[in-house]
Write a protein that holds these residues in place. Sequence first.
Motif, PDB file in Angstrom:
ATOM      1  N   PHE A  15     -14.994 -21.127 -23.044  1.00  0.00           N
ATOM      2  CA  PHE A  15     -14.960 -19.739 -22.584  1.00  0.00           C
ATOM      3  C   PHE A  15     -16.007 -18.896 -23.308  1.00  0.00           C
ATOM      4  N   LEU A  16     -16.246 -19.191 -24.579  1.00  0.00           N
ATOM      5  CA  LEU A  16     -17.312 -18.497 -25.304  1.00  0.00           C
ATOM      6  C   LEU A  16     -18.675 -18.858 -24.724  1.00  0.00           C
ATOM      7  N   CYS A  17     -18.843 -20.133 -24.356  1.00  0.00           N
ATOM      8  CA  CYS A  17     -20.091 -20.551 -23.720  1.00  0.00           C
ATOM      9  C   CYS A  17     -20.291 -19.815 -22.391  1.00  0.00           C
ATOM     10  N   LEU A  18     -19.226 -19.690 -21.616  1.00  0.00           N
ATOM     11  CA  LEU A  18     -19.314 -19.014 -20.323  1.00  0.00           C
ATOM     12  C   LEU A  18     -19.652 -17.539 -20.495  1.00  0.00           C
ATOM     13  N   LEU A  19     -19.069 -16.915 -21.506  1.00  0.00           N
ATOM     14  CA  LEU A  19     -19.345 -15.498 -21.756  1.00  0.00           C
ATOM     15  C   LEU A  19     -20.810 -15.294 -22.134  1.00  0.00           C
ATOM     16  N   ARG A  20     -21.332 -16.162 -22.992  1.00  0.00           N
ATOM     17  CA  ARG A  20     -22.731 -16.025 -23.388  1.00  0.00           C
ATOM     18  C   ARG A  20     -23.662 -16.370 -22.245  1.00  0.00           C
ATOM     19  N   TYR A  21     -23.263 -17.346 -21.457  1.00  0.00           N
ATOM     20  CA  TYR A  21     -24.081 -17.736 -20.307  1.00  0.00           C
ATOM     21  C   TYR A  21     -24.142 -16.608 -19.279  1.00  0.00           C
ATOM     22  N   LEU A  58     -14.715 -28.178 -12.268  1.00  0.00           N
ATOM     23  CA  LEU A  58     -13.528 -27.605 -12.897  1.00  0.00           C
ATOM     24  C   LEU A  58     -12.806 -28.640 -13.754  1.00  0.00           C
ATOM     25  N   LEU A  59     -12.809 -29.883 -13.313  1.00  0.00           N
ATOM     26  CA  LEU A  59     -12.125 -30.949 -14.053  1.00  0.00           C
ATOM     27  C   LEU A  59     -12.949 -31.472 -15.220  1.00  0.00           C
ATOM     28  N   THR A  60     -14.262 -31.205 -15.204  1.00  0.00           N
ATOM     29  CA  THR A  60     -15.135 -31.733 -16.259  1.00  0.00           C
ATOM     30  C   THR A  60     -15.775 -30.614 -17.073  1.00  0.00           C
ATOM     31  N   VAL A  61     -16.888 -30.093 -16.614  1.00  0.00           N
ATOM     32  CA  VAL A  61     -17.677 -29.131 -17.397  1.00  0.00           C
ATOM     33  C   VAL A  61     -16.872 -27.904 -17.805  1.00  0.00           C
ATOM     34  N   PHE A  62     -16.087 -27.355 -16.868  1.00  0.00           N
ATOM     35  CA  PHE A  62     -15.337 -26.131 -17.147  1.00  0.00           C
ATOM     36  C   PHE A  62     -13.931 -26.403 -17.664  1.00  0.00           C
ATOM     37  N   ASN A  63     -13.648 -27.638 -17.947  1.00  0.00           N
ATOM     38  CA  ASN A  63     -12.337 -28.023 -18.505  1.00  0.00           C
ATOM     39  C   ASN A  63     -12.376 -27.822 -20.024  1.00  0.00           C
TER      40      ASN A  63
END
Length: 306
Positions: A15-21, A58-63
């Motif tokens: 989730f931190l990676c997603l926020l920075r991305y 969703l099952l891999t990268v975003f899991n």
Amino acid sequence: MQGITSEENGLGYIFLCLLRYSGTCFYLVWFAVLCIYYAVKGTLYEKRAFALPGLLLLLTVFNPFFPLILNRFFDVNSEYYRFIWIAPVIPLLAYAGTSFVTRDKYKGGRAVPIFFAVAFALMASGVFMHAAGNDNSKPLAENPFKVPNEVLEVSRIIHSASDSTFPKAICDLNMEMELRQYDSTILLSASREQYLGAIYGTAFDEQTRNENLLSDRLVHVMVLNTHFPKDEFVESMEGTQTEFFVVTKNSPINDYLVRDMGLKKVGETFTRNVLKYSLQNDDTFELPDYNDVWKEQGFPWSLLNH
């Protein structure tokens, strides 16, 4: 995503990676909404093209569990954000917008306001690179090469002060990243990973440390202001065939390089000094010439003249 590790942040790492991305954009939210929409109401083609890949991501990268497991086998903390690039965000948004406004019921001009509404919605969910009064606005490019003019000046100084076709230099990290984009004929003494290792204290395996011993010394001089004895410094410069240090003017390492190590200033830019070391054993680097091989293989040289 330097500074973020799965060990420290656990399930919150992704989730931190997603926020920075994402920053202040919402394109990933649009992507998620459209994946759900096509999973429910899409055609078989749309489900295969977008909903199914979205589910797999969703099952891999975003899991949240995936990076924890992956990092046990590979140290990908600093590179994990690149997996997010796999998501076909832009193709999906482009497809959805185009297919929506070109439906039969919107023909006859009624698609025009809908098109602009969708376009403005997407623009509003992004960030303008050039905006008046926006402190985060990206500066306009100074030249066609899309690098600061100072990079061009450093390149010119190095080539004018060196007799080699491929001079070798070590720079501060920012200049290193930009110089390698602009001028591939200037060889760099150390890799980006070596700089990051010095900055963040990243541990490398013993074989890598042994291979990079000489260039790591130069990185430590540049990044950590380490003062090595002159014999070790000279060994590193000669062993890596490094001619130039490109140092910011406010760096305390200037005095050490000029006064103690004997480097000469051959030029300067607005913020940097270009210092030269006279190699005692100049092992000139040359690229192999494959012209004869290409001619034997019948390379169509005439195409290059059109």
